[in-house]
Design a protein around this motif. Structure first.
Motif, PDB file in Angstrom:
ATOM      1  N   ILE A  44      80.081  34.615 100.063  1.00 44.85           N
ATOM      2  CA  ILE A  44      80.599  34.040  98.862  1.00 44.85           C
ATOM      3  C   ILE A  44      80.465  35.015  97.560  1.00 44.85           C
ATOM      4  CG2 ILE A  44      80.107  32.278  97.014  1.00 44.85           C
ATOM      5  CD1 ILE A  44      78.365  30.772  99.130  1.00 44.85           C
ATOM      6  N   PHE A  45      81.446  35.415  96.749  1.00 42.38           N
ATOM      7  CA  PHE A  45      81.400  36.187  95.780  1.00 42.38           C
ATOM      8  C   PHE A  45      81.239  35.743  94.471  1.00 42.38           C
ATOM      9  CE2 PHE A  45      84.407  37.787  99.136  1.00 42.38           C
ATOM     10  CZ  PHE A  45      83.463  39.058  99.681  1.00 42.38           C
ATOM     11  N   GLU A  46      81.552  34.491  94.259  1.00 43.91           N
ATOM     12  CA  GLU A  46      81.640  33.958  92.815  1.00 43.91           C
ATOM     13  C   GLU A  46      80.270  33.355  92.516  1.00 43.91           C
ATOM     14  OE1 GLU A  46      83.584  32.918  94.996  1.00 43.91           O
ATOM     15  OE2 GLU A  46      85.677  33.309  94.418  1.00 43.91           O
ATOM     16  N   SER A  47      79.759  33.521  91.329  1.00 45.94           N
ATOM     17  CA  SER A  47      78.334  33.159  91.015  1.00 45.94           C
ATOM     18  C   SER A  47      78.189  31.997  90.836  1.00 45.94           C
ATOM     19  CB  SER A  47      77.909  34.129  89.817  1.00 45.94           C
ATOM     20  OG  SER A  47      78.476  33.714  88.649  1.00 45.94           O
ATOM     21  N   GLU A  48      79.167  31.224  90.341  1.00 47.83           N
ATOM     22  CA  GLU A  48      79.073  29.838  89.841  1.00 47.83           C
ATOM     23  C   GLU A  48      78.207  28.821  90.727  1.00 47.83           C
ATOM     24  OE1 GLU A  48      82.158  31.874  87.563  1.00 47.83           O
ATOM     25  OE2 GLU A  48      81.833  31.437  89.942  1.00 47.83           O
ATOM     26  N   GLY A  49      78.532  28.826  92.021  1.00 48.28           N
ATOM     27  CA  GLY A  49      77.765  28.016  93.124  1.00 48.28           C
ATOM     28  C   GLY A  49      76.481  28.338  93.160  1.00 48.28           C
ATOM     29  N   PHE A  50      75.997  29.435  93.147  1.00 47.76           N
ATOM     30  CA  PHE A  50      74.846  29.916  93.184  1.00 47.76           C
ATOM     31  C   PHE A  50      73.987  29.207  91.806  1.00 47.76           C
ATOM     32  CE2 PHE A  50      76.441  33.212  95.635  1.00 47.76           C
ATOM     33  CZ  PHE A  50      75.686  33.305  96.939  1.00 47.76           C
ATOM     34  N   TYR A  78      75.524  36.223 100.163  1.00 48.07           N
ATOM     35  CA  TYR A  78      76.356  36.904  99.251  1.00 48.07           C
ATOM     36  C   TYR A  78      77.132  37.636 100.427  1.00 48.07           C
ATOM     37  CZ  TYR A  78      71.642  35.930  97.350  1.00 48.07           C
ATOM     38  OH  TYR A  78      70.551  35.310  96.757  1.00 48.07           O
ATOM     39  N   GLY A  79      78.184  37.778  99.735  1.00 49.89           N
ATOM     40  CA  GLY A  79      79.501  38.453 100.236  1.00 49.89           C
ATOM     41  C   GLY A  79      79.482  39.892 100.483  1.00 49.89           C
ATOM     42  N   ILE A  80      80.152  40.401 101.565  1.00 50.14           N
ATOM     43  CA  ILE A  80      80.382  41.938 101.506  1.00 50.14           C
ATOM     44  C   ILE A  80      81.752  42.259 101.705  1.00 50.14           C
ATOM     45  CG2 ILE A  80      77.998  42.113 102.924  1.00 50.14           C
ATOM     46  CD1 ILE A  80      79.696  42.604 105.336  1.00 50.14           C
ATOM     47  N   ALA A  81      82.143  43.605 101.728  1.00 47.97           N
ATOM     48  CA  ALA A  81      83.413  43.938 101.685  1.00 47.97           C
ATOM     49  C   ALA A  81      84.041  44.205 103.231  1.00 47.97           C
ATOM     50  CB  ALA A  81      83.800  45.068 100.921  1.00 47.97           C
ATOM     51  N   ALA A  91      90.206  43.534  99.874  1.00 42.07           N
ATOM     52  CA  ALA A  91      90.563  42.558  98.936  1.00 42.07           C
ATOM     53  C   ALA A  91      89.121  42.149  98.706  1.00 42.07           C
ATOM     54  CB  ALA A  91      91.348  41.426  99.964  1.00 42.07           C
ATOM     55  N   ASP A  92      88.256  42.411  99.239  1.00 44.38           N
ATOM     56  CA  ASP A  92      86.751  41.836  98.949  1.00 44.38           C
ATOM     57  C   ASP A  92      85.916  42.797  97.939  1.00 44.38           C
ATOM     58  OD1 ASP A  92      86.885  39.866 100.971  1.00 44.38           O
ATOM     59  OD2 ASP A  92      86.297  41.068 102.540  1.00 44.38           O
ATOM     60  N   LYS A  93      85.401  42.292  96.836  1.00 44.28           N
ATOM     61  CA  LYS A  93      84.882  42.611  95.652  1.00 44.28           C
ATOM     62  C   LYS A  93      83.432  42.422  95.593  1.00 44.28           C
ATOM     63  CE  LYS A  93      88.693  44.816  95.032  1.00 44.28           C
ATOM     64  NZ  LYS A  93      88.975  46.204  95.524  1.00 44.28           N
ATOM     65  N   PRO A  94      82.461  42.693  96.483  1.00 47.32           N
ATOM     66  CA  PRO A  94      81.223  42.020  96.477  1.00 47.32           C
ATOM     67  C   PRO A  94      80.335  42.401  94.990  1.00 47.32           C
ATOM     68  CG  PRO A  94      81.211  43.690  97.952  1.00 47.32           C
ATOM     69  CD  PRO A  94      82.620  43.564  97.610  1.00 47.32           C
ATOM     70  N   ARG A  95      79.212  41.652  94.549  1.00 51.40           N
ATOM     71  CA  ARG A  95      78.588  42.145  93.508  1.00 51.40           C
ATOM     72  C   ARG A  95      77.359  42.790  94.009  1.00 51.40           C
ATOM     73  NH1 ARG A  95      77.008  37.161  90.170  1.00 51.40           N
ATOM     74  NH2 ARG A  95      76.474  36.489  92.047  1.00 51.40           N
ATOM     75  N   PRO A  96      76.981  43.958  93.208  1.00 48.68           N
ATOM     76  CA  PRO A  96      75.703  44.694  93.803  1.00 48.68           C
ATOM     77  C   PRO A  96      74.425  43.816  93.461  1.00 48.68           C
ATOM     78  CG  PRO A  96      76.568  45.615  91.507  1.00 48.68           C
ATOM     79  CD  PRO A  96      77.480  44.447  91.850  1.00 48.68           C
ATOM     80  N   PRO A  97      73.578  44.105  94.300  1.00 47.49           N
ATOM     81  CA  PRO A  97      72.216  43.296  94.315  1.00 47.49           C
ATOM     82  C   PRO A  97      71.721  43.027  92.872  1.00 47.49           C
ATOM     83  CG  PRO A  97      72.008  44.661  96.130  1.00 47.49           C
ATOM     84  CD  PRO A  97      73.209  44.908  95.237  1.00 47.49           C
ATOM     85  N   ALA A  98      71.740  44.260  91.986  1.00 46.11           N
ATOM     86  CA  ALA A  98      71.148  44.052  90.533  1.00 46.11           C
ATOM     87  C   ALA A  98      71.986  43.005  89.680  1.00 46.11           C
ATOM     88  CB  ALA A  98      71.325  45.380  89.977  1.00 46.11           C
ATOM     89  N   GLU A  99      73.387  42.979  89.631  1.00 44.45           N
ATOM     90  CA  GLU A  99      73.892  41.849  89.144  1.00 44.45           C
ATOM     91  C   GLU A  99      73.616  40.633  89.597  1.00 44.45           C
ATOM     92  OE1 GLU A  99      78.745  40.939  89.092  1.00 44.45           O
ATOM     93  OE2 GLU A  99      78.194  43.042  88.796  1.00 44.45           O
ATOM     94  N   ILE A 100      73.648  40.341  90.871  1.00 45.63           N
ATOM     95  CA  ILE A 100      73.270  39.101  91.397  1.00 45.63           C
ATOM     96  C   ILE A 100      71.899  38.573  90.728  1.00 45.63           C
ATOM     97  CG2 ILE A 100      72.905  37.638  93.535  1.00 45.63           C
ATOM     98  CD1 ILE A 100      74.591  39.640  94.909  1.00 45.63           C
ATOM     99  N   ALA A 101      71.005  39.631  90.898  1.00 47.28           N
ATOM    100  CA  ALA A 101      69.568  39.191  90.484  1.00 47.28           C
ATOM    101  C   ALA A 101      69.474  38.846  89.176  1.00 47.28           C
ATOM    102  CB  ALA A 101      68.680  40.320  90.877  1.00 47.28           C
TER     103      ALA A 101
END
Length: 489
Positions: A256-262, A293-296, A300-310
């Motif tokens: 998953i790449f989008e943050s809204e679900g989390f 959390y998704g990976i590339a 086409a895949d644009k994962p978020r870095p851990p710091a941004e997720i956190a």
């Protein structure tokens, strides 16, 4: 002017340089060493000569770095809220004894979901209090083993399982540390088979009221027909002397790449914890927000870095707890793919190649090149299971040939045995060349099989210029050892 194929998916761009690596897809110590792909300073040709192909190649340094990045980012983001975060590596993504050692040495805990995974953790010497046990249908033997080694948490998936855990713990004269897995009704943006927090699936205790009830989602009625399964489980767990109810858990899906679900899941579970407090006078001390959390895998895949997720997660947890007047619980998460996925590539040897013509509506037929390799769905079933996309490169040499749309396929007797559905490879890719597929650390070796009686590949770890086996490859003797021969009188 490009030569891109009308058969290519919209996200796949035509390469300006077919030899250039998209570094987002690979471990950080993978590079082109001259013309050849290398990892940690070792060329793939030498690895293939020493260990054979197919071969899973994992960067130990990259694994450790990704594990630390999650630990450091989440501890920093939650330091002022709850003192930090417990990171449980999701062993189901890929687990062996050596990986378990890396997890422990980097200060992470380990999430298991079977007796076999628990056995690996025990073999690696991980303390029971640093382990979790998941699963929607745990056996009494698995639960008993978890209790005997005093696992830090058993993630209970249903009301019947809660009663079995209570009985097993009571019979041992011990107390089981329990979290309740809840389904918060969040529909994650991922493949249907790896979305796990909506109502119509096998996992967890629903936050919604009983069928036909007008109770709001997450209602914490004391008991009865109108209480949600989650509310019933809380009441039952608090009533058992042999249960230590730590808190609640959810996992909304994978890749998953989008943050809204989390964020929505966190809000719903925190609201539920506030309702538990109001009904039972208990503030449960822990909340696990899962992983996924998704990976590339492709460009086409644009994962978020851990710091941004956190940071985003901490903002939601902090603001929601403040709104509810709730003490911030100790947070835990369960990354697996996001740690191990990009650390690993699979190295294959190409065999049969051919070019075909494919009809295109309203246009002339177009060429597609097929490159067969010496593995396939037995070492990576994700494309056939989840329509998963991967990338690939010609690894054993550089090429000046024209990039052509290619399909990397396996050697199994199935037309659906596709490793990489769409990728541009040099037109001269041919038998004997080495082909590398990145992003195969998660759910490839873990899901591997002996289909067509093919032996499962070895796993090699590379660190600082040296390579060593961490899982040996199977042999025909291994396969035949389980096949009971006919006895003669």
């Amino acid at each position: 002017m490009t030569n891109d194929s009308p058969l290519a998916p919209g996200w796949l761009s035509y390469p300006d340089d077919v030899n250039r690596l998209n570094t987002a897809l690979w471990a950080r110590d993978v590079a082109r060493d001259g013309d050849e792909l290398s990892i940690g300073g070792l060329n793939v040709g030498a690895l293939a000569e020493q260990f054979g192909t197919p071969l899973f190649v994992v960067s130990e340094n990259d694994f450790r770095a990704r594990a630390r990045s999650f630990k450091d980012a989440f501890n920093a983001a939650f330091a002022d809220l709850c003192g930090g975060v417990d990171i449980y590596y999701a062993g189901k993504s890929f687990l062996c004894t050596e990986i378990a050692h890396w997890v422990a040495e980097e200060g992470l805990r380990l999430d298991t979901c079977s007796g076999g995974e628990l056995a690996i953790a025990m073999r690696a010497g991980i303390p029971g209090e640093h382990l979790g046990l998941h699963g929607n249908n745990k056996s009494d033997a698995e639960l008993g083993r978890a209790l005997d080694v005093n696992v830090g948490r058993i993630v209970v998936d249903s009301l019947p399982e809660l009663e079995r855990v209570a009985a097993l713990a009571g019979a041992r004269g011990t107390t089981a540390n329990v979290m309740l897995r809840l389904t918060p009704g969040v529909h994650a943006s991922t493949h249907e088979f790896i979305a796990t927090a909506h109502e119509d699936q096998k996992f967890g205790l629903s936050l919604a009221g009983a069928a036909g009830s007008s109770s709001p989602a997450g209602s914490v009625a004391a008991s009865g027909d109108h209480a949600s399964p989650a509310a019933q489980a809380v009441a039952a767990a608090l009533a058992h002397e042999s249960i230590n109810l730590l808190g609640v858990h959810c996992h909304i899906g994978s890749q998953i790449f989008e943050s809204e679900g989390f964020e929505l899941a966190a809000r719903r579970l925190l609201a539920f914890l506030a309702q538990v407090r109001d009904r039972h006078g208990v503030e449960l001390p822990e909340l696990d927000l899962g992983g996924g959390y998704g990976i590339a895998y492709t460009e086409a895949d644009k994962p978020r870095p851990p710091a941004e997720i956190a940071t985003a997660m901490a903002d939601v947890v902090g603001s929601t707890c403040a709104l509810l007047g709730l003490r911030v619980p100790r947070i835990s998460i369960e990354p697996g793919r996001a740690i191990v996925g990009s650390t690993t590539f699979t190295l294959y040897t190409a065999g049969t190649t051919k070019s075909v013509r494919v009809d295109v509506d309203g246009a002339d037929s177009q060429p597609r090149r097929y490159v067969s390799v010496d593995g396939g769905m037995s070492d990576n079933p994700r494309p056939v299971l989840y329509d998963a996309d991967y990338s690939a490169v010609l690894a054993s040499r550089a090429s000046a040939a024209t990039p052509v749309l290619s399909r990397v396929v396996g050697m199994h007797c199935e037309s659906g045995d596709i490793v990489v559905r769409d990728v541009y490879l040099p037109e001269d890719t041919d038998a004997g060349d080495l082909v590398a597929v990145p992003g195969t650390g998660a759910y490839c070796w873990a899901l591997s099989s002996n289909y067509n009686w093919v032996a499962r590949p070895p796993v090699v770890a590379v660190r600082d210029g040296s390579a060593r086996l961490i899982v040996r490859g199977e042999t025909e003797d291994d396969i035949l050892a389980r096949d009971i021969p006919r006895t003669t009188n």
